[in-house]
Motif scaffolding. Structure first.
Motif, mmCIF file in Angstrom:
data_model
loop_
_atom_site.group_PDB
_atom_site.id
_atom_site.type_symbol
_atom_site.label_atom_id
_atom_site.label_comp_id
_atom_site.label_asym_id
_atom_site.label_seq_id
_atom_site.Cartn_x
_atom_site.Cartn_y
_atom_site.Cartn_z
ATOM 1 N N ASN A 95 0.845 -1.144 0.054
ATOM 2 C CA ASN A 95 0.093 0.107 -0.169
ATOM 3 C C ASN A 95 0.782 1.277 -0.122
ATOM 4 O OD1 ASN A 95 -1.839 2.140 0.853
ATOM 5 N ND2 ASN A 95 -3.266 0.562 1.503
ATOM 6 N N ALA A 96 0.712 2.228 -0.856
ATOM 7 C CA ALA A 96 1.715 3.366 -1.040
ATOM 8 C C ALA A 96 1.555 4.519 0.136
ATOM 9 C CB ALA A 96 1.178 3.956 -2.450
ATOM 10 N N TRP B 298 -5.411 15.626 5.371
ATOM 11 C CA TRP B 298 -5.498 17.178 6.268
ATOM 12 C C TRP B 298 -6.933 17.452 6.612
ATOM 13 C CZ3 TRP B 298 -1.321 19.510 8.034
ATOM 14 C CH2 TRP B 298 -0.058 19.231 7.660
ATOM 15 N N ASP B 299 -7.168 17.522 8.105
ATOM 16 C CA ASP B 299 -8.580 17.747 8.390
ATOM 17 C C ASP B 299 -8.535 19.237 8.978
ATOM 18 O OD1 ASP B 299 -9.294 15.235 7.497
ATOM 19 O OD2 ASP B 299 -8.701 14.285 9.427
ATOM 20 N N ALA C 192 -6.907 13.783 -1.075
ATOM 21 C CA ALA C 192 -6.116 12.804 -1.446
ATOM 22 C C ALA C 192 -6.929 11.555 -1.549
ATOM 23 C CB ALA C 192 -5.282 12.837 -0.356
ATOM 24 N N ASP C 193 -6.245 10.660 -2.468
ATOM 25 C CA ASP C 193 -7.039 9.293 -2.811
ATOM 26 C C ASP C 193 -6.171 8.335 -1.806
ATOM 27 O OD1 ASP C 193 -8.698 9.980 -4.934
ATOM 28 O OD2 ASP C 193 -7.404 9.972 -6.179
#
Length: 214
Positions: A179-180, A185-186, A209-210
């Motif tokens: 998994n990359a 960010w929240d 972001a994906d």
């Protein structure tokens, strides 16, 4: 200076032991998970307690961790099993700063070196001896800030997860083995309208972001 050590045990859940579903079939022969953990570190406060720095080292050993493995690739049948013996060592650093009574910042980083020492699934690409522990990133961290003024409080927080060993258990072609990782960010703003009422606005994953979680 601070240090701790402990021994732990965790019994399999009823689902892990007796599930009848072919997609996560239970295993009544599962052994309980056992852990031996040790950590030591130092916490230092500076600038009249406006800065706190904490550095920790840890060394953990796990026996009979419970995971899943594919038993029939044609039907995607999966069964719970005990991995064997594994370990995780590394270090953590965290910084907390308060330059002003209205502003606070925080950040942290974790380095994790993990390894499956003895595997009960030697033919699995992701669960064989010598592989890093399943779904545990080697590098991870967080960063955030909070600002408060009168009735308004605003937060921004980021989470960074490095690449890690992962698997789709033979359901994709080519098979997924890593998994990359990802960074999210929240943000949140809260306004205290009255003693009984607070209004809140939250935005999750501001950068869109994906990423993929199990």
């Amino acid at each position: 200076l601070k240090a701790s050590a402990g021994l732990g045990i965790k019994e399999p859940t009823l689902l892990q032991s007796f599930s009848l579903s072919p997609y996560y079939r239970g295993n009544p022969n599962l052994a309980p998970e056992r852990a031996r953990t040790m950590e030591a570190g130092v916490e230092q406060r500076l600038a009249h307690d406006r800065v706190k720095i904490e550095v920790m080292w840890f060394d953990n050993q796990f026996k009979n961790l419970i995971s899943t493995r594919t038993t029939n690739p044609a039907t995607f049948e999966v069964e719970y099993f005990n991995i064997g013996l594994s370990r995780a060592r590394g270090a953590e650093i965290a910084i907390d700063v308060a330059p002003d009574k209205a502003l606070r910042g925080r950040a942290g980083y974790t380095f994790l070196s993990s390894e499956i020492v003895d595997s009960t699934s030697p033919y699995s690409v992701v669960l064989q001896a010598g592989q890093p522990l399943f779904r545990r990133p080697r590098h991870s961290g967080f960063i955030g800030a909070t600002w408060s003024w009168n009735r308004v409080t605003a937060d921004v927080n980021g989470v960074i997860i490095g690449s890690f060993v992962d698997s789709d258990f033979s359901s994709l072609s080519p098979a997924l083995l890593t998994n990359a990782g990802y960074a999210t960010w929240d943000a949140r703003v809260a306004v205290k309208v009255s003693r009984q009422l607070t209004g809140t606005l939250s935005i999750d994953n501001m950068t869109n972001a994906d990423y993929m979680e199990p």
